[in-house]
Design an enzyme around this catalytic site. Structure first.
Site, PDB file in Angstrom:
ATOM      1  N   GLU A 262      -1.124  -0.632  -4.229  1.00  0.00           N
ATOM      2  CA  GLU A 262      -2.312   0.174  -3.531  1.00  0.00           C
ATOM      3  C   GLU A 262      -2.082   1.540  -3.723  1.00  0.00           C
ATOM      4  O   GLU A 262      -1.261   2.038  -2.976  1.00  0.00           O
ATOM      5  CB  GLU A 262      -2.759  -0.394  -2.560  1.00  0.00           C
ATOM      6  CG  GLU A 262      -4.252   0.050  -2.153  1.00  0.00           C
ATOM      7  CD  GLU A 262      -4.748  -0.301  -0.896  1.00  0.00           C
ATOM      8  OE1 GLU A 262      -5.716   0.249  -0.116  1.00  0.00           O
ATOM      9  OE2 GLU A 262      -4.389  -1.746  -0.512  1.00  0.00           O
TER      10      GLU A 262
ATOM     11  N   HIS B 267     -12.139  -2.828  -0.143  1.00  0.00           N
ATOM     12  CA  HIS B 267     -11.390  -2.312   1.276  1.00  0.00           C
ATOM     13  C   HIS B 267     -12.180  -2.273   2.412  1.00  0.00           C
ATOM     14  O   HIS B 267     -13.487  -2.138   2.470  1.00  0.00           O
ATOM     15  CB  HIS B 267     -10.946  -0.812   0.740  1.00  0.00           C
ATOM     16  CG  HIS B 267     -10.293   0.005   1.654  1.00  0.00           C
ATOM     17  ND1 HIS B 267     -11.074   0.939   2.519  1.00  0.00           N
ATOM     18  CD2 HIS B 267      -9.129   0.369   1.840  1.00  0.00           C
ATOM     19  CE1 HIS B 267     -10.224   1.694   3.392  1.00  0.00           C
ATOM     20  NE2 HIS B 267      -9.020   1.242   3.022  1.00  0.00           N
TER      21      HIS B 267
ATOM     22  N   ASP C  14       0.830  -1.131   0.116  1.00  0.00           N
ATOM     23  CA  ASP C  14      -0.092  -0.055   0.038  1.00  0.00           C
ATOM     24  C   ASP C  14       0.828   1.014  -0.049  1.00  0.00           C
ATOM     25  O   ASP C  14       1.381   1.481   0.993  1.00  0.00           O
ATOM     26  CB  ASP C  14      -0.846   0.107   1.072  1.00  0.00           C
ATOM     27  CG  ASP C  14      -2.024   0.987   0.816  1.00  0.00           C
ATOM     28  OD1 ASP C  14      -2.048   1.821   0.014  1.00  0.00           O
ATOM     29  OD2 ASP C  14      -2.917   1.128   2.028  1.00  0.00           O
TER      30      ASP C  14
ATOM     31  N   ASP D 195     -15.041   0.643  -1.046  1.00  0.00           N
ATOM     32  CA  ASP D 195     -15.084   0.443   0.401  1.00  0.00           C
ATOM     33  C   ASP D 195     -16.706   0.611   0.475  1.00  0.00           C
ATOM     34  O   ASP D 195     -17.219   1.580   0.646  1.00  0.00           O
ATOM     35  CB  ASP D 195     -14.386   1.621   1.404  1.00  0.00           C
ATOM     36  CG  ASP D 195     -14.546   1.216   2.995  1.00  0.00           C
ATOM     37  OD1 ASP D 195     -15.472   1.181   3.133  1.00  0.00           O
ATOM     38  OD2 ASP D 195     -13.404   1.342   3.389  1.00  0.00           O
TER      39      ASP D 195
ATOM     40  N   HIS E 208      -0.352   3.942  -0.065  1.00  0.00           N
ATOM     41  CA  HIS E 208      -1.181   4.867   0.631  1.00  0.00           C
ATOM     42  C   HIS E 208      -1.610   6.360   0.154  1.00  0.00           C
ATOM     43  O   HIS E 208      -1.954   7.188   1.051  1.00  0.00           O
ATOM     44  CB  HIS E 208      -0.730   4.834   2.118  1.00  0.00           C
ATOM     45  CG  HIS E 208      -1.916   5.040   3.289  1.00  0.00           C
ATOM     46  ND1 HIS E 208      -2.281   5.989   4.023  1.00  0.00           N
ATOM     47  CD2 HIS E 208      -2.395   3.976   3.753  1.00  0.00           C
ATOM     48  CE1 HIS E 208      -3.089   5.680   4.835  1.00  0.00           C
ATOM     49  NE2 HIS E 208      -3.358   4.259   4.657  1.00  0.00           N
TER      50      HIS E 208
ATOM     51  N   GLU F  18     -10.689   3.264  -2.398  1.00  0.00           N
ATOM     52  CA  GLU F  18     -11.113   3.445  -1.102  1.00  0.00           C
ATOM     53  C   GLU F  18     -11.753   4.894  -1.396  1.00  0.00           C
ATOM     54  O   GLU F  18     -12.431   5.300  -0.185  1.00  0.00           O
ATOM     55  CB  GLU F  18     -10.186   3.381   0.060  1.00  0.00           C
ATOM     56  CG  GLU F  18      -8.982   4.297   0.012  1.00  0.00           C
ATOM     57  CD  GLU F  18      -7.998   3.586   0.918  1.00  0.00           C
ATOM     58  OE1 GLU F  18      -7.883   4.188   2.099  1.00  0.00           O
ATOM     59  OE2 GLU F  18      -7.379   2.586   0.398  1.00  0.00           O
TER      60      GLU F  18
END
Length: 381
Positions: A207, A283, A181, A256, A183, A233
């Site tokens: 990700e 997610h 990730d 998500d 992020h 997400e």
């Protein structure tokens, strides 16, 4: 048909927001409207939905969803869609419980009996992960996810990327697959280098290699490496997802369920992704209601590949965990990298309402961390 008589919400530790809907016949459903770091905003939106949806027929899930989406002029975004998700999931749970069937039976029936899952290791500032990966393997997992880096400058030293490669190699050495990730904390000059450095070691996916507002740059990065690109997400509806699919910028979509309008909308997102041959890996670093809702959809989606679950995630340390707030936490037992599809009615989990009400008293909202650079500048968390 029974009408909605009560909508309640409960802020509970570690950072979750649960929704309970009751109809005039006494049927109950539970949803999750968690939006990490923005609990109060979602609660304000839920206050408005309580006024608007009380008295409507609980069976009319799609009509209520459309009212939440179209009925307020302004629409979309994480706050509105998280509040709507809590309502939507609870209505699906209520209806399926009233009928005595799992939600997936109302979605066309299941296409699988087991759900592949992965768990987190490493935390926000990842360090030695080999022991953590082994612990996850001992729990029954075959795949994990970890943050790629600590905070990074827009253009940082290339040596800041070395640890990420070493961590991936350590996890792969014990026979585990690993998603990395980024992020959204890795900007383009560093993301290109990190993606190329990781590629020979075959991560399961990378990700959010860049923030989702940079769609053209993500598309460019996807052409640079063969590693699957995963994100989603921070995309809150099928309209948000559409340009990424049209651009061919994503290989694995990660909506998500608590941020994109609940079961009703994530089903549509999954179907849309399937038309582009894009996989779904929802997610979910959230609570048991959100995860159970994801499992119900994953049971029916042909393009589902793997589910994130928050068992023992670093955000839950010292607080409640995925096994809290329910009477049947055994549904989250992992074996050979999979959990079994729940057989019970509705979401398939039994909420411990006494615990929810008790721990919601005085619960404080979770605040998103922030990272500061050496010059005092704010960096992406």
């Amino acid at each position: 048909m029974p009408r909605i008589t009560q909508i309640e919400y409960f802020r509970v530790p570690p950072r979750w927001l649960f929704v309970k809907i009751t109809d005039e016949a006494g049927n109950v459903g539970w949803g999750e409207a968690s939006l990490e770091g923005h609990t109060q905003a979602v609660e304000g939106c839920l206050d408005a939905y309580v006024e608007r949806f009380t008295g409507l027929e609980a069976n009319d899930i799609e009509q209520i969803w459309q009212l939440g989406w179209r009925g307020g002029f302004y629409r979309g975004g994480p706050v509105f869609m998280s509040a709507l998700a809590g309502i939507d999931i609870a209505l699906w749970d209520l209806k399926a419980r009233r009928l005595g069937v799992p939600i997936y039976e109302l979605l066309g029936g299941k296409v699988r009996d087991r759900i592949k899952v992965y768990a987190w290791i490493g935390g926000d500032r990842p360090s030695d992960v080999a022991n953590q990966a082994q612990a996850r393997k001992d729990q029954g997992f075959t795949a994990i996810k970890m943050n790629g880096t600590e905070d990074l400058g827009w253009l940082d030293s290339p040596t800041a990327l070395d640890d990420c490669v070493d961590r991936l190699k350590a996890v792969k050495a014990i026979g585990m697959d690993a998603g990395i990730d980024f992020h959204g904390r890795v900007h383009k000059p560093m993301a290109k280098q990190l993606a190329k450095a990781l590629e020979p070691h075959r991560p399961m996916f990378i990700e959010e290699p860049l923030l989702s507002e940079h769609i053209n740059e993500i598309k460019d990065l996807s052409r640079l490496v063969g590693t699957p690109i995963a994100l989603g997400e921070r995309l809150h509806s099928r309209w948000d997802v559409r340009p990424f699919l049209e651009a061919g910028a994503v290989d694995i979509l990660q909506p998500d369920i608590s941020h994109c309008g609940g079961i009703s909308e994530i089903r549509r997102i999954a179907a849309l992704a399937e038309t582009y041959d894009v996989a779904i890996a929802p997610h979910c670093p959230l609570g048991p209601i959100a995860l159970a809702a994801n499992v119900q959809v994953a049971a029916t989606a042909a393009n589902f590949v793997i589910q994130e679950m928050s068992l023992g995630i670093h955000y839950n340390a010292g607080s409640q965990d995925l096994t809290s707030y329910t009477h049947n936490p055994e549904v989250w037992n992992v074996e050979g990298g999979y959990i079994k599809l729940m057989q019970g009615p509705g979401l398939g989990i039994e909420i411990d309402e006494e615990q929810v009400r008790r721990l919601s008293k005085g619960a404080v909202p979770w605040i998103s961390p922030t990272f500061m650079g050496p010059g005092g500048e704010l960096r992406e968390w």
